[in-house]
Design an enzyme around this catalytic site. Structure first.
Site, PDB file in Angstrom:
ATOM      1  N   CYS A  19      63.739 -28.556 145.020  1.00  0.00           N
ATOM      2  CA  CYS A  19      63.192 -27.427 144.297  1.00  0.00           C
ATOM      3  C   CYS A  19      63.888 -26.163 144.768  1.00  0.00           C
ATOM      4  O   CYS A  19      64.512 -26.138 145.824  1.00  0.00           O
ATOM      5  CB  CYS A  19      61.696 -27.295 144.558  1.00  0.00           C
ATOM      6  N   GLY A  45      66.347 -27.910 140.489  1.00  0.00           N
ATOM      7  CA  GLY A  45      65.211 -28.507 139.796  1.00  0.00           C
ATOM      8  C   GLY A  45      65.214 -28.098 138.339  1.00  0.00           C
ATOM      9  O   GLY A  45      65.192 -26.900 138.042  1.00  0.00           O
ATOM     10  N   ASN A 120      59.557 -25.518 148.553  1.00  0.00           N
ATOM     11  CA  ASN A 120      60.700 -26.437 148.494  1.00  0.00           C
ATOM     12  C   ASN A 120      60.587 -27.356 149.701  1.00  0.00           C
ATOM     13  O   ASN A 120      60.565 -26.886 150.837  1.00  0.00           O
ATOM     14  CB  ASN A 120      62.013 -25.625 148.538  1.00  0.00           C
ATOM     15  N   GLY A 121      60.513 -28.656 149.439  1.00  0.00           N
ATOM     16  CA  GLY A 121      60.375 -29.617 150.535  1.00  0.00           C
ATOM     17  C   GLY A 121      59.326 -30.642 150.194  1.00  0.00           C
ATOM     18  O   GLY A 121      58.960 -30.816 149.023  1.00  0.00           O
ATOM     19  N   TYR A 260      75.846 -32.188 148.785  1.00  0.00           N
ATOM     20  CA  TYR A 260      75.543 -32.275 147.361  1.00  0.00           C
ATOM     21  C   TYR A 260      74.563 -31.237 146.822  1.00  0.00           C
ATOM     22  O   TYR A 260      74.784 -30.668 145.760  1.00  0.00           O
ATOM     23  CB  TYR A 260      75.008 -33.690 147.074  1.00  0.00           C
TER      24      TYR A 260
END
Ligand code: SF4
Length: 487
Positions: A19, A45, A120-121, A260
């Protein structure tokens, strides 16, 4: 009549990004700036996006399924998001199903006032905490792991809002880069290991928080510094206050961000992503050279590593595979005669570059192996004389529990096949992965120190840097040995 197959291109053979989070405090253009920041973070995302703004104590919430560009570009929407502070979130669901009630930022009216949070996570004990909170009477509105933070904060017995926030984050495990908003402050917080990135910027004197620096660039904000691992920053009219809620511990930033996830034009955890990716290619060329005529990336993520590989091995770099950037989510397969349609929706072979050539094909990773197999076949059909696959990371053998959508370990092909078996399976003339030490060297370390690795590298090593409480509780006792390294 036979039913035609619906091709879902999101089934792609990739780890899915997690995210992206963004926030602006005290700027008259807060919502429009947040929409732009989220657009720059779209790669993190693509399933849904949301913005919560605050206008003199009154909160406005807009959450939509789909891309930022499809939902937050109209003046009407931005006008609805009144206020001089806003936070936003791009979502790819790693916990909780893809539904509007799980789209972030989550918002709640608490006894201490309105509170919005974007995460995020992934919290690795969210299931356990949710169960405990439910037993004490909490009623959940979503299936998102993030919602436990709101309930922990709302039910905390501590005095001030920040004391309650600290109380909440101390009770969760796993990975979190959080941006939160109240009527008087914006908060940024990273877990003690700093697994996910979060940076601080300055836009015309207003503080900005963002997952990556590319989101600062789009609005012309100046990069100030990273939110440190284990740091909580409180941004208010008094400025920025730094708090350390957790006991000190060594950093374990996600090394896959360099391979990535992060955009190549970003700088995360103090390093330029593009530079690290090129160095990955250089390391790979030193470790696993190939007698070949041309180096070809699997675009886009394999491109910087392929450039590094080509430079280090003095081979020409060329675009032997072209990517279509305008791919929707699904297509009806028109006929079974179209071979490898799923792959061809995104990639096509560029024959003049490949015909008669010995090709080094550089990709960032192999997850299930299905896409690699099809891409190699496509390159051979275009006339390549030999195909030598080089992978810009070590074998992906273990799942991620820190906010990245990964298949179960049993579906990761590198956990089931050795190198020779995998080379035969994807039908290449040779196959080599970057070593874990090579990856560490590319990311600025001398090697991976087994006793104190600098990064989270669990998807390559199975050594998880945090507790995996929910995972442990889900597994039958006979399988728990798989997680012996987790603590
Ligand atoms: Fe990153 Fe892999 Fe660790 Fe997940 S397990 S945080 S993808 S290094």
């Amino acid at each position: 009549m036979a039913t035609r197959r619906l091709i879902d291109i999101r089934e792609g053979d990739r780890f899915h990004d997690e995210c992206g989070v963004f926030g602006v405090f005290r700027n008259s253009g807060a919502s429009a700036l947040t929409a732009l920041g989220l657009h720059a973070l779209q790669h993190r995302g693509q399933e849904a996006a949301g913005i919560v703004s605050c206008d003199r104590g009154r909160f406005r919430v807009e959450r939509h399924m789909g891309l930022v560009g499809d939902n937050f570009t109209s003046q009407t929407v931005i006008d609805r998001l009144k206020g001089d502070s806003a936070i936003g979130h791009n979502r790819y669901s790693t916990t909780g199903e893809p539904a509007l009630h799980n789209v972030q930022p989550l918002f709640a009216e608490t006894a201490m006032g309105g509170f919005a949070v974007a995460h995020n996570g992934n919290l690795t004990n969210a299931r356990r905490v949710r169960g405990e909170l439910r037993a004490r009477g909490s009623i959940f509105q979503s299936t998102s792991d993030t919602e436990v933070l709101i309930h922990l904060l709302a039910t905390s017995t501590k005095g001030t809002f920040i004391e309650r926030f600290i109380d909440a984050v101390r009770q969760v495990e796993g990975a979190f880069a959080l941006v939160a908003l109240t009527s008087s402050m914006m908060i940024g917080c990273r877990d003690a290991l700093g697994i996910r990135p979060l940076v601080i910027g300055d836009y015309e004197g207003s503080f900005v928080l963002a997952s990556e620096t590319c989101a600062l660039d789009i609005i012309g904000a100046r990069y100030v510094r990273d939110v440190e691992p284990g740091e909580l920053v409180v941004i208010s009219d008094r400025g920025l206050e730094s708090i350390r809620p957790f006991p000190p511990s060594a950093d374990r930033f996600c090394v896959f961000e360099y391979v990535y996830f992060a955009r190549p034009d970003s700088s995360v955890a103090g390093r330029d992503v593009y530079t690290v990716r090129k160095r990955i290619g250089e390391e790979l060329a030193r470790e696993a050279p190939a007698a070949a005529d041309v180096v070809v990336p699997v675009p886009d993520s394999g491109t910087p590593a392929a450039i590094g590989f080509a430079e280090a091995s003095a081979l020409p770099f060329d675009l032997g595979i072209i990517r279509n950037h305008y791919v929707g989510r699904t297509f009806i397969e028109p006929s079974e005669q179209i071979r490898h349609m799923g792959v061809k929706l995104k990639h096509n072979a560029n024959r003049p570059v490949l015909a008669g050539k010995r090709v080094v094909l550089v990709d960032d990773s192999i997850v299930r192996g299905t896409t690699s197999l099809k891409i190699v076949e496509m390159v051979r059909e275009a006339g390549a004389a030999e195909v030598h696959m080089r992978i810009a990371s070590p074998p992906t053998t273990d799942s991620c529990f820190y906010g990245v959508d990964t298949p179960e370990k049993s579906k990761l092909i590198a956990s089931r096949m050795n190198l020779a078996e995998l080379a035969r399976y994807i039908r290449v003339d040779s196959l080599a992965y970057l070593s874990i030490d090579g990856l560490y060297r590319a990311a600025g370390e001398e090697r991976r120190e087994p006793e104190s690795p600098k990064y989270c590298d669990a998807c390559f090593t199975g050594e998880y840097p945090t507790e995996l409480t929910d995972r442990m509780e889900q597994l039958p006792h006979s399988q728990l040995s798989f997680l012996e390294n987790a603590q």
